[in-house]
Design a protein around this motif. Structure first.
Motif, PDB file in Angstrom:
ATOM      1  N   TRP A   1      38.642  37.286  46.426  1.00 35.63           N
ATOM      2  CA  TRP A   1      37.947  36.664  45.093  1.00 35.63           C
ATOM      3  C   TRP A   1      37.424  38.043  44.436  1.00 35.63           C
ATOM      4  CZ3 TRP A   1      37.356  31.478  44.604  1.00 35.63           C
ATOM      5  CH2 TRP A   1      37.843  30.627  45.736  1.00 35.63           C
ATOM      6  N   VAL A   2      37.503  38.149  43.233  1.00 36.45           N
ATOM      7  CA  VAL A   2      36.789  39.106  42.589  1.00 36.45           C
ATOM      8  C   VAL A   2      35.494  38.398  41.626  1.00 36.45           C
ATOM      9  CG1 VAL A   2      38.285  38.864  40.525  1.00 36.45           C
ATOM     10  CG2 VAL A   2      37.016  41.035  40.794  1.00 36.45           C
ATOM     11  N   ASP A   3      34.382  39.348  41.574  1.00 41.52           N
ATOM     12  CA  ASP A   3      33.202  38.499  40.927  1.00 41.52           C
ATOM     13  C   ASP A   3      33.436  38.494  39.571  1.00 41.52           C
ATOM     14  OD1 ASP A   3      32.499  41.116  40.380  1.00 41.52           O
ATOM     15  OD2 ASP A   3      30.674  41.022  40.841  1.00 41.52           O
ATOM     16  N   CYS A   4      32.371  37.898  38.788  1.00 34.58           N
ATOM     17  CA  CYS A   4      32.334  37.727  37.397  1.00 34.58           C
ATOM     18  C   CYS A   4      32.173  38.835  36.524  1.00 34.58           C
ATOM     19  CB  CYS A   4      30.800  36.821  37.273  1.00 34.58           C
ATOM     20  SG  CYS A   4      29.394  37.675  37.690  1.00 34.58           S
TER      21      CYS A   4
ATOM     22  N   ASP B   1      33.650  43.922  39.383  1.00 36.37           N
ATOM     23  CA  ASP B   1      33.554  45.152  39.911  1.00 36.37           C
ATOM     24  C   ASP B   1      33.044  44.893  41.411  1.00 36.37           C
ATOM     25  OD1 ASP B   1      30.892  44.196  39.940  1.00 36.37           O
ATOM     26  OD2 ASP B   1      30.206  45.632  38.683  1.00 36.37           O
ATOM     27  N   THR B   2      33.214  43.788  41.905  1.00 41.27           N
ATOM     28  CA  THR B   2      33.075  43.608  43.400  1.00 41.27           C
ATOM     29  C   THR B   2      34.109  42.749  43.902  1.00 41.27           C
ATOM     30  OG1 THR B   2      30.695  43.858  43.234  1.00 41.27           O
ATOM     31  CG2 THR B   2      31.454  43.200  45.439  1.00 41.27           C
ATOM     32  N   LEU B   3      34.671  42.861  45.277  1.00 36.63           N
ATOM     33  CA  LEU B   3      35.576  41.950  45.875  1.00 36.63           C
ATOM     34  C   LEU B   3      35.001  41.430  47.073  1.00 36.63           C
ATOM     35  CD1 LEU B   3      38.809  44.356  45.731  1.00 36.63           C
ATOM     36  CD2 LEU B   3      38.479  42.370  44.398  1.00 36.63           C
ATOM     37  N   LEU B   4      35.378  40.320  47.338  1.00 35.63           N
ATOM     38  CA  LEU B   4      35.020  39.437  48.568  1.00 35.63           C
ATOM     39  C   LEU B   4      36.425  38.939  49.179  1.00 35.63           C
ATOM     40  CD1 LEU B   4      33.176  37.791  50.471  1.00 35.63           C
ATOM     41  CD2 LEU B   4      33.379  35.980  48.717  1.00 35.63           C
TER      42      LEU B   4
ATOM     43  N   CYS C   1      25.102  32.885  39.446  1.00 34.91           N
ATOM     44  CA  CYS C   1      26.002  33.655  38.560  1.00 34.91           C
ATOM     45  C   CYS C   1      25.505  33.249  37.227  1.00 34.91           C
ATOM     46  CB  CYS C   1      27.284  33.214  38.567  1.00 34.91           C
ATOM     47  SG  CYS C   1      28.496  34.216  37.653  1.00 34.91           S
ATOM     48  N   HIS C   2      25.517  34.163  36.209  1.00 29.04           N
ATOM     49  CA  HIS C   2      25.197  33.911  34.751  1.00 29.04           C
ATOM     50  C   HIS C   2      26.049  32.975  34.180  1.00 29.04           C
ATOM     51  CE1 HIS C   2      28.286  36.682  34.172  1.00 29.04           C
ATOM     52  NE2 HIS C   2      28.416  36.540  33.143  1.00 29.04           N
TER      53      HIS C   2
ATOM     54  N   CYS D   1      28.968  34.330  42.263  1.00 30.24           N
ATOM     55  CA  CYS D   1      29.380  35.210  41.318  1.00 30.24           C
ATOM     56  C   CYS D   1      30.933  35.335  41.530  1.00 30.24           C
ATOM     57  CB  CYS D   1      28.704  36.518  41.329  1.00 30.24           C
ATOM     58  SG  CYS D   1      27.201  36.539  40.427  1.00 30.24           S
ATOM     59  N   PHE D   2      31.250  35.035  43.043  1.00 33.99           N
ATOM     60  CA  PHE D   2      32.895  35.037  43.423  1.00 33.99           C
ATOM     61  C   PHE D   2      33.628  33.883  43.202  1.00 33.99           C
ATOM     62  CE2 PHE D   2      30.244  38.468  45.692  1.00 33.99           C
ATOM     63  CZ  PHE D   2      31.026  39.549  45.530  1.00 33.99           C
ATOM     64  N   SER D   3      33.529  33.918  42.026  1.00 31.78           N
ATOM     65  CA  SER D   3      34.647  32.273  41.540  1.00 31.78           C
ATOM     66  C   SER D   3      35.911  32.638  41.018  1.00 31.78           C
ATOM     67  CB  SER D   3      33.778  31.627  40.649  1.00 31.78           C
ATOM     68  OG  SER D   3      33.364  32.205  39.501  1.00 31.78           O
ATOM     69  N   ASN D   4      36.480  33.726  41.263  1.00 28.81           N
ATOM     70  CA  ASN D   4      37.797  34.115  40.655  1.00 28.81           C
ATOM     71  C   ASN D   4      38.706  34.456  41.798  1.00 28.81           C
ATOM     72  OD1 ASN D   4      40.139  34.707  39.061  1.00 28.81           O
ATOM     73  ND2 ASN D   4      39.009  36.300  37.998  1.00 28.81           N
ATOM     74  N   GLN D   5      39.469  33.715  42.117  1.00 26.03           N
ATOM     75  CA  GLN D   5      40.455  34.167  43.331  1.00 26.03           C
ATOM     76  C   GLN D   5      41.753  34.655  42.947  1.00 26.03           C
ATOM     77  OE1 GLN D   5      41.620  30.656  46.068  1.00 26.03           O
ATOM     78  NE2 GLN D   5      42.081  32.018  47.668  1.00 26.03           N
ATOM     79  N   ILE D   6      41.794  35.896  43.560  1.00 28.89           N
ATOM     80  CA  ILE D   6      43.118  36.681  43.269  1.00 28.89           C
ATOM     81  C   ILE D   6      44.096  36.647  44.018  1.00 28.89           C
ATOM     82  CG2 ILE D   6      42.029  38.223  41.391  1.00 28.89           C
ATOM     83  CD1 ILE D   6      41.587  40.280  43.404  1.00 28.89           C
TER      84      ILE D   6
END
Lengths: 120, 120
Positions: free
Chosen positions: A88-91, A94-97, B107-108, B114-119
């Motif tokens: 996952w990448v953040d909003c 600039d950070t990965l999970l 998240c804003h 903030c980690f809501s985009n899965q790559i």
């Protein structure tokens, strides 16, 4: 998890890594490693673009080690590898999970997690 | 959690912050925020020594915002504050993990995390 899942099946690794902001921290992106089964946060490492590409290609986590100044595949010596389950990448990109299946302990001290010292 | 708990009741905030390595990243330490109840990773921010001291003193998370170039208490505008439950430092003292009680979304964008985009 109630997160949205975006289909990335048709995208190239290059297209994906280009979505990550490596510039904000001099070519590196902080990467949180979370245990896929227990949800325990295991460690934080840094990736450069090459490390992220290698991680995608091999399905095992590779960092850029600031200490060793080279790519460092987690478990390359200990055998305690991290198999990628989800990235996952953040909003603000600039950070990965990364959710992983961790083989053995994560920490060089032999503990499951690197976060074993409670200060509050 | 099977982590060791060290008694820090008698230590001053200064003694604790001195255990953290702020030098490795130019005065900042990456700080992972995890939901105390769900174990979901909510965000990553950076703290300088002053932000960590303020977080200890007030029991609410304050970061150093690189964009704003000042201390930034999470929720100061939105009201979506993060109440500190536990603070952990990792094995080489250069990353923090804070378990929080999150009021509202993190998240804003209005999403929980903030980690809501899965790559992957």
């Amino acid at each position: 998890m109630e997160k949205e899942i975006h289909n990335t099946g048709s995208k190239s690794i290059q297209e994906i890594t280009e979505k990550c902001n490596f510039e904000k921290l001099g070519g590196l992106i902080p990467t949180i490693i979370q245990d896929n089964a227990t949800h325990e946060v295991r460690m934080l490492g840094f990736m450069n673009k090459e490390a992220l590409e290698k991680t995608f290609q091999e399905g095992r986590v590779t960092f850029f080690s600031r200490t060793k100044n080279r790519l460092w595949t987690k478990g390359e010596t200990s055998g305690n590898t991290q198999t990628v389950k989800e990235i996952w990448v953040d909003c603000d990109s600039d950070t990965l999970l990364i959710q992983v299946e961790q083989r053995g302990p994560t920490c060089h001290t032999g503990k499951d997690t690197c976060f074993s010292n409670q200060i509050k």
